[in-house]
Design a protein around this motif. Structure first.
Motif, short mmCIF file in Angstrom:
data_model
loop_
_atom_site.label_atom_id
_atom_site.label_comp_id
_atom_site.label_asym_id
_atom_site.label_seq_id
_atom_site.Cartn_x
_atom_site.Cartn_y
_atom_site.Cartn_z
N ILE A 134 33.02 -90.73 24.04
CA ILE A 134 32.03 -91.29 23.13
C ILE A 134 30.65 -90.72 23.46
O ILE A 134 30.19 -90.80 24.61
N GLN A 139 26.64 -91.02 22.71
CA GLN A 139 25.73 -92.08 22.28
C GLN A 139 24.28 -91.60 22.32
O GLN A 139 23.88 -90.88 23.23
N TYR A 167 20.38 -89.79 25.56
CA TYR A 167 21.74 -89.39 25.24
C TYR A 167 22.64 -89.64 26.45
O TYR A 167 22.22 -89.54 27.60
N THR A 207 20.87 -97.32 17.63
CA THR A 207 21.85 -96.78 18.58
C THR A 207 22.98 -96.16 17.78
O THR A 207 23.59 -96.83 16.95
N TYR A 208 23.26 -94.89 18.03
CA TYR A 208 24.24 -94.15 17.23
C TYR A 208 25.31 -93.58 18.15
O TYR A 208 25.02 -93.10 19.26
N THR A 209 26.53 -93.65 17.70
CA THR A 209 27.66 -93.15 18.50
C THR A 209 28.54 -92.24 17.65
O THR A 209 28.59 -92.37 16.42
N ASP A 210 29.22 -91.36 18.32
CA ASP A 210 30.19 -90.48 17.69
C ASP A 210 31.23 -90.13 18.73
O ASP A 210 30.95 -90.15 19.93
#
Length: 375
Positions: A163, A165, A268, A202-205
């Motif tokens: 993950i 982030q 990050y 907050t962004y996740t991929d």
């Protein structure tokens, strides 16, 4: 945090330069890397390995700082013990003040009021630390060895995730009123400014890959036949070949570029995740040898009644310890998986995990299941 920002910026510059160099290299040498001649392949691998080496050095520096942060968590445990002892000292003083005439005068009255506040504050700090203590995790995850085996088996059979982030934030100036005593002993109020961190998103991929393989050991050793054994779990997710490592680096670079302008500051990080994974498990082989007082309710009662630290000392004294590492390898292409399979001919990762106890006739063997390696 500033050091992490500098390392992140250096890593980002390094990745960007590597992408440019890689594009130039592929322009001069068109075609997939599999079609390169030995000399070109050597130059390609050297270019990639140099970048990976520098990125590894940066990550090691960040890991060292993370270890220091973890040591601060252990320091909080020491603080908890300190406040626990302080709690009893102030409580003893309160009891003496109420039940005897040993203390009198305005000074001792002030100390009496201070001691009430100290008892309350120390009690709350100890409660907070116990809520996040390692002993609580072990007790909450306590089960029989059969159930612990099934839990570990389920973790081994689960697909891992890497993950990415991004936390976007900035600082805003706030004002607050502060009361103080001036040189004449009068209470005064003034306004002061301070900086407050404001997180805007907050962004996740998740890293996109095709295949994975579980390489964990088939045996959990060190389980005691009597009593309770604490199992410290570790999770490792690694890339299986150079192609996967390069693709992970490319996707992480794209992820950073995507969110770098979302706010003034962006933090990050990458983390490994497997459904059901727990850092701490505890197991008992025979329920007849399991102490009756080791359960979450007794732990909670001991904490509330201010005997939590003695409970933890006894718990750690009567339990055994062992470790188990959950290890997984990921690939973006089937070629790497097939080559790995040929190199590890005879691998038994398709079998369920076994618990090996410290004693004779202590193994718990489970039925084989399909290999935990799939797209």
């Amino acid at each position: 945090m500033n050091a992490d920002k500098e390392d992140d910026a250096a890593a980002e510059d390094l990745r960007r330069a590597h992408q440019n160099d890689l594009g130039e290299f592929q322009r001069i040498h068109p075609g997939p890397p599999d079609s390169y001649d030995p000399v070109t392949m050597l130059a390609f691998q050297r270019m990639v390995s140099d970048v990976q080496k520098k990125l590894t050095e940066i990550q090691e520096r960040k890991d060292d700082r993370m270890k220091e942060a973890k040591s601060r968590v252990k320091l909080f445990r020491i603080y908890s013990l300190y406040y626990y002892v302080t709690f009893w000292i102030w409580l003893a003083y309160l009891v003496l003040c109420v039940t005897t005439n040993l203390f009198g005068g305005s000074v001792f009255v002030a100390l009496y009021l201070v001691s009430i506040g100290c008892v309350v504050v120390c009690y709350l700090i100890v409660l907070l630390e116990f809520r996040f203590s390692a002993e609580r995790e072990y007790i909450v995850n306590l089960s029989s060895t059969v159930f612990a085996t099934e839990c570990i088996d389920s973790i081994r059979a689960s697909r891992p995730s890497v993950i990415m982030q991004a936390v976007c934030f900035h600082y805003e100036t706030r004002t607050r009123s502060v009361t103080y005593t001036d040189s004449n002993g009068n209470l005064q109020t003034r306004l002061e400014t301070y900086q407050e961190k404001v997180v805007t998103g907050t962004y996740t991929d998740a890293f996109a890959y095709s295949y994975w393989k579980d390489t964990s050991k088939l045996e959990v050793t060190g389980i005691s036949q009597s009593g309770i054994t604490k199992i410290k779990m570790t999770l490792i997710v690694d890339t299986g070949d150079e192609q996967t490592a390069v693709e992970l680096d490319r996707q992480y670079t794209d992820f950073r570029l995507r969110y770098r302008n979302y706010d003034t500051y962006v933090e990050y990080n990458m983390a490994n995740h497997v459904p059901g994974f727990q850092k701490r498990l505890a197991a008992y082989t025979d329920s007849r040898h399991k102490p009756w007082w080791i359960n979450r309710y007794a732990y909670l009662a001991a904490t509330v009644l201010c005997v939590g630290w003695p409970y933890r000392w006894v718990f750690n004294a009567v339990t055994h310890r062992t470790r188990y590492t959950v290890s997984k390898v990921i690939y973006v292409g089937r070629t790497g998986v097939e080559e790995e399979g040929r190199q590890t001919d005879g691998d038994n990762s398709g079998l369920s995990v076994a618990i090996r106890t410290n004693g004779q006739n202590g193994d718990i063997e489970l039925e084989p299941r399909p290999p935990p390696y799939s797209p």
